[in-house]
Design an enzyme around this catalytic site. Structure first.
Site, PDB file in Angstrom:
ATOM      1  CG  ASP A 136      -1.977   1.059   1.165  1.00 22.23           C
ATOM      2  OD1 ASP A 136      -2.295   1.501   0.066  1.00 22.23           O
ATOM      3  OD2 ASP A 136      -2.479   1.470   2.233  1.00 22.23           O
ATOM      4  CB  CYS A 190     -15.645  -6.352 -15.218  1.00 25.33           C
ATOM      5  SG  CYS A 190     -14.751  -5.973 -13.703  1.00 25.33           S
ATOM      6  CB  CYS A 243     -16.593   3.251   1.658  1.00 23.71           C
ATOM      7  SG  CYS A 243     -17.966   2.837   0.555  1.00 23.71           S
ATOM      8  CB  CYS A 246     -17.287  -0.461  -5.042  1.00 22.36           C
ATOM      9  SG  CYS A 246     -15.775  -0.026  -4.188  1.00 22.36           S
TER      10      CYS A 246
END
Ligand code: SF4
Ligand code: SF4
Length: 349
Positions: A136, A190, A243, A246
């Protein structure tokens, strides 16, 4: 050598490793366009590293290959209905929602330490070599490296995604100064799905594969330092740290894997918290209860700011007098940033 590396990585709790080369030239135009559009918000460090982000050998001289790794993070006790449970929590205004990845130990520490052990084991086998460990980390195009090395494909929400594991995993990299054969990329799956784009509460995924961080709740609650834009506050709901929407909605996450390590199990204080319980924490309690957790990185100021927004949203939904009193009690003496968010929250009902 890769087979041996895979065995060690598995013992260390990693779910998969791959190998990427260092020519990421194909990713440079997309990166430049994202920065040009200002979609990185105030994350100036993203721009500061310039082309180094797409050129690992400039970032760490003599890098020839990148060993990529992913580590599943769903707490070990996660049941099959975990997505439904998370949606339910999001629908309860007085509950506090912390991103799933942040409920246990700080993943930066876990991944870095374990990638270093992997490097040490490799060095014991082949002799010393130049390397650097990342997880990260702003200067590294993690998802690009993961995608090129077959860890997953880049989903429309911009995160790495795998058919066997969804997207609930951390990424880490080991830059090394010797050549390893790259592992092949996987096909993207996807298809015509756009669930992540449609569900995003702030419409932060402005086009497939393009995230405007300035609208993203993860960015706003974690990275962003100043006031949260007024128009976005009501859309944040009860999300106080990150969050997951998604990812919750993504059909591939029915294959999300549980962590192999106990490190990511939820801490008691963060498993089922209410906003009022967390709002009652003093700074000393915040520091003590978030010791060794990624949440501590945002500091008490942003923690209170985020809680004030969520409490304002809860007050609007419930009119609960206890919320009003708790907000008022903390107002005087609060830093001006928090005070402004408290005033906004009190004005919600
Ligand atoms: S993390 Fe949340 S706010 Fe950010 S893009 Fe995903 S759904 Fe949208
Ligand atoms: S929700 Fe659909 S479009 Fe978004 S990442 Fe998952 S599969 Fe891709």
């Amino acid at each position: 050598m890769l087979t041996q590396l895979r065995g060690w990585a598995e013992e260390l709790g990693f779910s998969q490793i791959g190998v990427a080369g260092v020519d990421l030239a194909g990713a440079e135009p997309g990166l430049a366009a994202w920065l040009q559009a200002g979609h990185h918000g105030t994350m100036d460090y993203m721009a500061r590293h310039g082309s180094k982000r797409a050129r690992p050998a400039e970032l760490v001289p003599r890098t020839v290959s990148v060993i990529t790794a992913r580590m599943a993070y769903l707490p070990r006790s996660t049941g099959d209905a975990w997505q439904a449970i998370e949606w339910q929590r999001l629908a309860v205004p007085s509950a506090a929602t912390v991103s799933l990845y942040a409920r246990g130990r700080d993943y930066h520490k876990v991944l870095r330490a374990r990638l270093q052990v992997l490097a040490d084991r490799l060095a014991a086998e082949i002799g010393p070599f130049g390397h650097r460990v990342f997880t990260d980390s702003a200067p590294v195009l993690e998802v690009e490296l993961a995608a090129r090395s077959g860890i997953g494909w880049r989903g429309k929400h911009t995160l790495a995604l795998s058919r066997d594991a969804g997207s609930m995993f951390f990424l880490g990299e080991l830059f090394v100064d010797f050549a390893l054969p790259p592992t092949p990329a996987v096909e993207a799956h996807c298809g015509s799905c756009s669930a992540c784009i449609d569900v995003c509460p702030t419409q932060a995924i402005v086009a497939p594969y393009r995230l405007d961080a300035r609208r993203c709740i993860s960015y706003l609650t974690i990275e962003h330092e100043g006031p949260i834009p007024l128009e976005l506050r009501p859309l944040i709901g009860n999300r106080i740290y990150g969050c997951d929407d998604c990812q919750l909605v993504c059909p591939w996450n029915k294959y999300a894997q549980r962590a192999a390590l106990p490190d990511f199990d939820s801490r008691e204080a963060l498993a089922e918290p209410t906003l009022l319980q967390l709002w009652a924490w003093s700074e000393a309690e915040f520091l003590q209860r978030t010791q060794g957790s990624a949440i501590r990185r945002i500091g008490y100021l942003r923690w209170q700011r985020n809680l004030a927004v969520a409490l304002g949203n809860a007050l609007r939904a419930s009119g609960d007098a206890a919320i009003r009193t708790a907000l008022q009690t903390r107002r005087d003496g609060a830093p001006s940033l928090v005070q402004e968010h408290i005033d906004w929250a009190l004005a919600q009902a």
